[in-house]
Scaffold this active site. Structure first.
Site, mmCIF file in Angstrom:
data_model
loop_
_atom_site.group_PDB
_atom_site.id
_atom_site.type_symbol
_atom_site.label_atom_id
_atom_site.label_comp_id
_atom_site.label_asym_id
_atom_site.label_seq_id
_atom_site.Cartn_x
_atom_site.Cartn_y
_atom_site.Cartn_z
ATOM 1 N N HIS A 297 11.124 -24.133 -30.591
ATOM 2 C CA HIS A 297 12.495 -23.339 -31.079
ATOM 3 C C HIS A 297 12.765 -22.068 -30.074
ATOM 4 C CE1 HIS A 297 12.191 -25.097 -35.129
ATOM 5 N NE2 HIS A 297 10.838 -25.131 -34.779
ATOM 6 N N ASP B 125 19.634 -22.152 -35.204
ATOM 7 C CA ASP B 125 18.240 -22.171 -35.295
ATOM 8 C C ASP B 125 17.721 -20.755 -35.272
ATOM 9 O OD1 ASP B 125 15.530 -22.658 -35.771
ATOM 10 O OD2 ASP B 125 15.373 -23.633 -33.886
HETATM 11 ZN ZN LIG Z 1 13.076 -27.856 -37.973
HETATM 12 ZN ZN LIG Z 2 12.228 -29.905 -35.604
#
Ligand SMILES: [Zn+2]
Ligand SMILES: [Zn+2]
Length: 547
Positions: free
Chosen positions: A367, A194
């Site tokens: 994140h 990510d």
């Molecule tokens: Zn996502």
């Molecule tokens: Zn997510």
């Protein structure tokens, strides 16, 4: 190694953009899909509700798709499932909460009858055709999220979906570091990870830091507190409920997706909210203001959401009271900044106090930031690295981080949607390019509009339109009456008074003196005249009837 034994990694969405994540893994002719999300439209995509990945690549391989494996329940990972299973009847693999959220969504939007589910638990190993898929728990802003270790004869690939390394997560369930270390021992051929926060230095704060901010906001508010977030940010719901209890208030949930998701997460034990803390919305609306917290959607200022409607004064069930505190508990999705800013201004104008992440820590990212991204790479020690989830600038930055931790330059691949990447015999290389664009969903229509329609809408919005209706005698070819001219969106009345008679005159001249002109030629002549006079390029349409 024979030619058959290569693993194709095919990004259909989420690479080169934020949202609509969808990855395809293909080995020996068999296929699994990982995630099928939507993206919210940008400002220049007029009239579009949302966007789904272009999965045309799969349409002639439908019977070879073995599974749709879902990493977690956020819209950018599950939102397109209804469209995918319409065409591809593969079973959906999901953890219990993710499955529950998908089922609720399909029940609201249609498609539940077509869905076939296989529930998996974080830590399970699934054998799907030639793919051994090992799931492992990862922290994010929603419980029951998993990453995937995918083993085929071509090697071991780690698909790290949205994650953060939160040591004090709201649900007390940290990332499965042991599993990551075990993969590392075995030797990881490729890590996909990510990139959302690849431009952000340091560490993402734990979800735990939001608790005190909510305690303060709810504890000090004099009137009602209305908290907007994503319906799928289940961890946030828990935090708000905890602060509500401490402040001696009651909580209510508004909006179908918020109500559904809370119901499912509570039933399955992912949310711990005592029954007597929750009141129905209609009861909450009759309680004293300082006793109420309303949780709803609309943190991105979406006009159709509850907060969007409250800001416009068009919400049906309840209105904003002066003295209400509105909390926007999310970070703007790139491109939404302007909409959110306008919504905040409207809320202020209606007398509300507005709190957003620039004013108090009412949101932290779900994140990983740079240090966590580097920690993951050092933990997994992959031979190859491919950044996923992000615009090109984030993917590129993430690749730079990989270089910093010592992954060889030539083993890092920055690819965007549609660029096939192949892993075979321990090496990674670029494969063919396939379509990897946008499918616009516009009300009931799916994919009927494309970029050319979008350009037309944009042109209409920017430059306006002129319609010219001509009625000619079919024998003589001469006009029966003066052309009718209608304009929208580019002339102020004074200019219209001057220009429209001139347009009429010119059209009459063209038709009556030059004869035999097509509608297109007339439109072209009018267009260049209008451009000379106004410096704009409106769309000009001519209709011709003969009688
Ligand atoms: Zn996502
Ligand atoms: Zn997510």
């Amino acid at each position: 190694m024979s030619k058959k034994e290569k693993l194709k990694i095919i990004p259909l969405g989420g690479l080169g953009e934020v949202g609509k994540n969808m990855m395809v893994y293909e080995f020996g002719g068999e296929i699994i899909i990982v995630d099928a999300g939507i993206m919210f439209p940008q400002n220049d995509m007029l009239g579009v509700d949302y966007i789904i990945p272009d999965f045309e690549y799969l349409l002639d391989k439908i019977d070879r798709v073995r599974a749709i494996v879902i990493t977690h329940g956020h819209e950018d990972h599950i939102g397109a499932i209804q469209h995918v299973i319409n065409e591809i009847p593969a079973p959906i693999y999901a953890t219990p909460l993710t499955r529950g959220l998908i089922e609720a969504k399909l029940a609201r939007n249609g498609g539940l009858d077509r869905a076939v589910f296989n529930t998996m638990q974080a830590g399970d190993t699934l054998q799907i055709g030639p793919f051994k898929v090992e799931t492992f728990h990862i922290c994010h802003s929603i419980p029951d999220s998993v990453g995937l270790g995918i083993t085929t004869p071509a090697g071991l690939v780690i698909h790290m979906s949205d994650f953060k390394f939160d040591h004090t997560p709201v649900d007390g369930w940290p990332t499965d570091y042991a599993k990551l270390a075990e993969f590392s021992e075995r030797g990881v051929d490729l890590l996909l990870s990510d990139s959302t926060n690849a431009e952000r230095p340091g560490w993402t704060p734990s979800e735990a830091v939001i608790g005190p901010a909510f305690d303060k906001v709810i504890g000090e508010a004099e009137g009602r507190v209305i908290i907007a977030t994503f319906a799928s940010l289940i961890s946030r719901v828990q935090q708000v409920a905890d602060s509500t209890a401490k402040a001696g208030r009651k909580i209510t949930f508004a909006g179908p997706s918020m109500v559904d998701n809370v119901k499912i997460a509570r039933k399955m034990g992912y949310l711990e909210i005592p029954d007597d803390l929750i009141v129905p919305l209609d009861q909450a609306l009759h309680m004293q203001d300082h006793k109420v917290v309303i949780m709803c959607t609309g943190s991105q200022g979406e006009p159709s959401s509850i907060v969007g409607r409250l800001s416009a004064g068009t919400n049906r069930q309840f209105d904003l009271n002066p003295g209400d505190t509105v909390v926007l508990s999310s970070h703007p999705i790139p491109g939404n900044e302007e909409t959110i800013s306008k919504t905040i201004n409207r809320l202020l104008r209606r007398g509300a106090k507005v709190i957003y992440d620039a004013l108090a820590q009412v949101h932290v990212s779900g994140h990983a930031s740079q240090e966590e991204q580097k920690l993951l790479m050092n933990l997994v020690r992959p031979k190859h690295f491919m950044p996923i989830h992000g615009e090109l600038r984030q993917l590129t930055r993430h690749a730079e981080l990989a270089r910093q931790v010592g992954i060889c330059e030539e083993n890092i691949v920055v690819a965007e949607n549609g660029q096939v990447v192949e892993l075979s015999g321990g090496t990674l290389r670029l494969g063919q390019r396939i379509p990897g664009g946008y499918i616009f969903v516009d009300g009931e229509s799916i994919g009927d509009i494309d970029h050319s329609v979008m350009r037309e809408r944009e042109q209409l919005a920017r430059n306006g339109i002129m319609l010219i209706d001509l009625n000619v005698n079919k024998l003589t070819g001469r006009l029966m009456q003066e052309p009718e001219v209608i304009t929208r969106g580019f002339l102020v009345p004074e200019d219209a008074d001057r220009l429209i008679p001139e347009v009429r005159k010119r059209v009459m001249q063209i038709v009556n003196h030059n004869g035999l002109n097509t509608e297109k030629d007339i439109a072209g002549a009018v267009k260049s005249y209008l451009h000379e006079e106004t410096k704009r390029r409106p769309m000009v349409f001519v209709t011709l009837s003969k009688s």
